[in-house]
Design an enzyme around this catalytic site. Structure first.
Site, PDB file in Angstrom:
ATOM      1  N   CYS A  48      -1.005  -4.551   8.199  1.00 51.54           N
ATOM      2  CA  CYS A  48      -0.097  -4.562   7.048  1.00 51.54           C
ATOM      3  C   CYS A  48       0.681  -5.871   6.909  1.00 51.54           C
ATOM      4  CB  CYS A  48       0.858  -3.386   7.137  1.00 51.54           C
ATOM      5  SG  CYS A  48       0.024  -1.788   7.283  1.00 51.54           S
ATOM      6  N   HIS A  80       6.589  -5.024   3.057  1.00 55.38           N
ATOM      7  CA  HIS A  80       5.380  -4.203   3.057  1.00 55.38           C
ATOM      8  C   HIS A  80       5.749  -2.812   2.547  1.00 55.38           C
ATOM      9  CE1 HIS A  80       2.104  -1.736   4.291  1.00 55.38           C
ATOM     10  NE2 HIS A  80       2.714  -1.259   5.364  1.00 55.38           N
ATOM     11  N   ASN A  83       0.501   3.223   0.360  1.00 55.75           N
ATOM     12  CA  ASN A  83       0.441   2.156   1.366  1.00 55.75           C
ATOM     13  C   ASN A  83      -0.969   1.584   1.362  1.00 55.75           C
ATOM     14  OD1 ASN A  83       0.195   0.611   3.694  1.00 55.75           O
ATOM     15  ND2 ASN A  83       1.350   2.019   4.991  1.00 55.75           N
TER      16      ASN A  83
END
Length: 329
Positions: free
Chosen positions: A115, A252, A282
């Protein structure tokens, strides 16, 4: 940090057409829309088709960049794709992207920092261009996380979606984008977020070897809300400013509650954060470029704004970048 000679000149994005809502997930696992929104802030996510892979999403994001900013990629001398869901072990997604774009003379490699991958990619691109080794680099954060998601595990399957975001970084000594950076990793806690490949153990502990993402959400949450605020402070202090001088924070997009906690701990206004998770979930390495693209489309990001990007996730790796927003018109 050396004086940067690199500027982000254009961005682009792409998400698959298929939408998976919270109501759709109710048919797969024991969950509901209220429970998901309360804990994550996510309402829906995009899912790649069975025949659609990470290189396909990366290609569409690059096309979007070219179309919107009237850019040619024929003279790109390096392609970096940040991903943890490559089409193949080899060749790299970057090599497949090079072929799809028809660029004859360019280097290409994948970067896996999960990520944090997009911010790591920007860091590498800035370093290579500032060192005089490259002139024009295409960075893409692209993921098809749905292909490694366990849709019987309600703690993880509600989180993830697919998408891609691209950025073009070019030589510009007079008006660089990159101001300061801070990187780190906590590999000792890597077992809290993993997906198996060849090894079946980590530090002597047996892994769930099904190829799906496995996450100890509580531990990752605790790590992120303590690590990221310290990193944000480190990035701004390196440039000699206070966090209050930052115009936009782009973390993020892991979980809206996590972002709220980070903002609360740093006293940074949540109204000045950009995320992509409400409608996309996500998307790992793609969350930050997708959030930036939303900021552009909604006309929130203005010329010369100070923007703090912060990627964090599997590894457990993290990377913050303070940039000046100065894309080509």
């Amino acid at each position: 940090m050396l004086q940067s000679k690199a500027r982000i000149t254009a961005i682009g994005s792409y998400v698959p057409e298929r939408v998976m809502t919270n109501e759709d997930l109710e048919k797969l696992v024991e969950t509901n829309d209220e429970w998901i929104v309360k804990r994550t802030g996510i309402k829906e996510r995009r899912i790649a088709e069975d025949t659609e892979f990470t290189s396909d999403l990366a290609y569409r994001a690059a096309l979007n960049l070219m179309e919107r900013f009237s850019k040619s990629l024929e003279d790109v001398d390096l392609i970096i794709v940040s991903t943890l869901t490559p089409d193949y072990r080899t060749p790299s997604v970057a090599s497949r992207l090079q072929a799809k774009l028809g660029i004859k003379q360019t280097g290409a490699f994948d970067l896996n920092a999960a990520c944090a991958g997009f911010t790591y990619g920007l860091h590498v691109a800035n370093g290579l261009i500032t060192a005089g080794l490259n002139k024009k680099i295409l960075i893409v954060g692209a993921e098809t996380i749905s292909k490694i998601t366990d849709y019987t595990d309600r703690t993880t399957c509600i989180l993830f979606g697919d998408g891609a975001g691209a950025a073009l970084v070019e030589y510009d000594e007079q008006n660089p984008s990159f101001l300061s950076a801070h990187l780190g990793s906590n590999g000792e806690s890597a077992i809290n977020l993993y997906g198996t490949n060849i090894a079946t153990q980590m530090d002597g502990e047996e892994l769930i070897s099904n190829g799906h993402l496995v996450q100890n959400g509580r531990e990752v949450y605790k790590w992120a809300v303590t690590t990221v605020p310290k990193g944000m402070k480190a990035v701004t202090e390196k440039f000699g400013i206070d966090l209050s001088n930052v115009d936009w924070f782009v973390p993020h997009s892991a979980n809206l509650r996590m972002i709220e906690s980070i903002c609360d701990r740093t006293s940074f206004p949540i109204e000045r954060t950009l995320n992509s998770l409400v409608n996309y979930g996500n998307t790992s390495a793609a969350t930050i470029p997708l959030a930036l693209d939303i900021g552009v489309r909604e006309e929130k990001l203005k010329k010369d704004d100070l923007v703090l990007l912060y990627g964090f996730g599997g590894g457990l790796a993290h990377c913050g970048q303070l940039i000046k927003w100065n894309l080509d018109e």
